[in-house]
Design an enzyme around this catalytic site. Structure first.
Site: not given
Ligand code: UDP
Length: 242
Positions: A6, A33, A45, A76, A90
């Protein structure tokens, strides 16, 4: 897997708003994934920006934040907030061994001189005896962590048992004006401080509560701001500054 992808400088993500949203959202989805399919440990992060312009001080991990979703910084902040939500999903639904680090302001050698963030902007300005551009009245605060301390904290989090978000940063807080004065002192510069407009939604205060990192990771910063600043200045002196 360590997912750091990013832009992270306000200047960069203001110029790349859609890419910033996409890498935080779609990029994090792809990365999670991959971690699931490879049974990899996954570290996201994240950032102190998820706390926005905070209403509690210092910021601990239980604080939900105060973010303007439609302001220029929202691209952001909201991307990282979504990334945290997806990472926890997840973990909970796919049992991925995930970690979330909330990184506070960090500095050190090898930052780009035109990065736009305060420290890599002020040091070259000071070394060239040019005016130091403080935004607003410089009374806003930040807490700056030297990069080697950050890396140690990240590593300890990665090999820890926790899946909850952990703040990593240096709790020594100062105003941006004080920070500029420190840069002038360490570089023995003749620069004066000039004041420019404060960017929209610029947080007024920021200081990590690192109790959780101390307890879970036995981690705290060991490099003082003076030591870190001297190392950073020494590196910038080796660079061609234009
Ligand atoms: N800042 C400043 N002059 C600059 C760049 C930044 O006064 O040339 C200020 C900025 O407005 C903010 C603080 O320094 O209040 C830290 O900014 P930075 O971009 O380093 O990180 P942020 O904490 O905003 O993500």
């Amino acid at each position: 897997m360590l997912h750091f992808a990013s832009p992270a400088s306000p200047l960069d993500y203001l110029q790349l708003p859609i890419q910033t949203l996409k890498v935080g959202a779609l990029g994090t989805h792809k990365a999670l994934g991959l971690a699931l399919s490879k049974k990899a440990t996954f570290l996201l992060a994240s950032t102190s920006e998820i706390y926005g312009d905070p209403l509690i001080h210092p910021q601990n991990e239980d604080y939900w934040g105060h973010v303007n979703p439609v302001g220029p910084r929202g691209v952001y902040d909201e991307a990282k907030r979504f990334a945290e939500a997806l990472t926890m999903a997840y973990h909970r639904y796919h049992n991925v061994n995930t970690k979330i680090v909330r990184i506070f302001n960090t500095y050190g050698p090898r930052m780009r001189p035109n990065d736009g963030r305060a420290i890599p902007t002020f040091i070259p300005q000071a070394l060239k005896n040019e005016p130091i551009t403080v935004f607003g009245d410089g009374a806003q605060t930040r807490s700056f962590c030297f990069v080697s301390d950050l890396v140690e904290g990240l590593y300890r989090l990665l090999i820890s048992n926790t899946n909850d978000p952990v703040n990593i940063g240096n709790p020594v807080e100062m105003t941006i004006k004080e920070m500029a004065e420190n840069v002038i002192r360490v570089t023995k510069s003749k620069s004066e401080i000039i004041y420019k407009d404060l960017p929209v939604d610029d947080p007024k205060i920021r200081q990590p509560d690192i109790s959780l990192a101390k307890k879970l990771l036995d981690w705290e910063p060991v490099v003082s701001f003076d030591q870190g600043l001297k190392k950073t200045v020494a590196w910038f002196k080796t660079q061609k500054l234009n």
